[in-house]
Design an enzyme around this catalytic site. Sequence first.
Site, short mmCIF file in Angstrom:
data_model
loop_
_atom_site.label_atom_id
_atom_site.label_comp_id
_atom_site.label_asym_id
_atom_site.label_seq_id
_atom_site.Cartn_x
_atom_site.Cartn_y
_atom_site.Cartn_z
N ARG A 199 9.76 -2.10 4.18
CA ARG A 199 9.34 -0.86 3.53
C ARG A 199 9.18 -1.14 2.04
O ARG A 199 9.97 -1.89 1.45
CB ARG A 199 10.38 0.25 3.73
CG ARG A 199 10.39 0.87 5.12
CD ARG A 199 9.12 1.68 5.41
NE ARG A 199 9.14 2.36 6.70
CZ ARG A 199 8.63 1.88 7.83
NH1 ARG A 199 8.06 0.68 7.85
NH2 ARG A 199 8.67 2.57 8.95
N GLU A 241 2.62 4.35 -0.82
CA GLU A 241 1.51 4.04 0.08
C GLU A 241 0.66 5.30 0.20
O GLU A 241 1.24 6.37 0.43
CB GLU A 241 2.03 3.63 1.46
CG GLU A 241 2.72 2.29 1.41
CD GLU A 241 3.22 1.83 2.78
OE1 GLU A 241 2.91 2.48 3.79
OE2 GLU A 241 3.92 0.81 2.82
N HIS A 256 -0.28 -1.78 5.25
CA HIS A 256 0.75 -1.44 6.26
C HIS A 256 0.18 -1.56 7.69
O HIS A 256 0.15 -0.57 8.43
CB HIS A 256 1.31 -0.03 5.99
CG HIS A 256 2.67 0.18 6.58
ND1 HIS A 256 3.60 1.02 6.05
CD2 HIS A 256 3.28 -0.33 7.71
CE1 HIS A 256 4.70 1.03 6.78
NE2 HIS A 256 4.53 0.20 7.80
C1 DGY Z 1 7.28 0.86 11.88
O1 DGY Z 1 7.15 1.00 13.10
O2 DGY Z 1 8.29 1.23 11.28
C2 DGY Z 1 6.16 0.20 11.15
O3 DGY Z 1 6.32 0.20 9.80
C3 DGY Z 1 4.82 0.78 11.54
O4 DGY Z 1 4.54 0.27 12.76
#
Ligand code: DGY
Length: 329
Positions: free
Chosen positions: A243, A272, A291
């Site tokens: 993240r 984002e 992402h």
């Molecule tokens: C998640 O699943 O947490 C990813 O960041 C997106 O697929």
Amino acid sequence: MPDPSRPRVLVTRRIPEVGLAIVRAAAEVDLWEGELPPPRDELLRRVRGVDGLLSLLTDRVDDELLDAAGPGLKVVANLAVGVDNIDLAACARRGIPVGNTPGVLTEATADIAWALLMSAARRLPEARDFVLQDRWKTWGPLDFLGKDLAGATLGIVGFGRIGREVAKRARGFGMRIVYHSRTRASAEVEAETGATPLGFHELLATSDFVSIHVDLNATTRGLFGAEAIGRMKEGAILVNTSRGPVVDQVALHAALSSGRLFAAALDVTDPEPLRADHPLLALPNCLILPHIASATVRTRDAMATKAARNIVAGLRGEPLPDPVAPPAR
Ligand code: DGY
């Protein structure tokens, strides 16, 4: 016309049909068809009175939203493994189970971490731009010199499913693999991945590549700040597929522009989306993706299926197949 005798589920974006079909078989679906996430006021309006909410990581699920939904809300299923967009304590206070999609995006995410690592090590974006800009005049012995993988040390921070899968791939490249995690992995996992545990600071000081695989929570927010980045080996490469807020982008920018770090490759940013005029995007040694780690057809189908099954179980008052544990009190 919606059938008022059936439960109602709000799905906050178009998701793969395989998942939608499962939800539709169990409930009346209100599908937000917009390309962008529903604006907050729209989300608060549409969530009113629903029995289930199939949310995305772009939707903030908090007290305000749960209050707007009202007491009939029986389940929140996130189309992601990460649940940092959801206030788990707020859901727990109302007795609303929360589900996520673990396991099915492990390989796809590990693959993207590797794609990023190799692209940054071998300067692929710069080399591609060079060709596109018609600057390729000859073969140059000193052009686009990058970093070798064989013999280098890969440091994996966060050693859950994805971190372990990243480690397994590293074995094939002849790398030394170290990891740092809250809890030590079992001897079997260490043997299978070839990874050795290290303290955080030691990992930073010895790794040529650092790949981040932690959840976003109060202890990992800003984990890679100026101090941690400053402890990284001179000329190292940082990869983040977890993240965005785990990395302090101002500190990262300073380390990349001074040349202390060789490169960074990020699938996640803060915020984002990152706008095209963001200073990180002006750096040739910073590769940023929007992402997309879980973005394969098979993986997204599997995520949609899991999210849908969580919804269906929640509507029936059954235990969710993939429940998220409520926060410890
Ligand atoms: C998640 O699943 O947490 C990813 O960041 C997106 O697929």
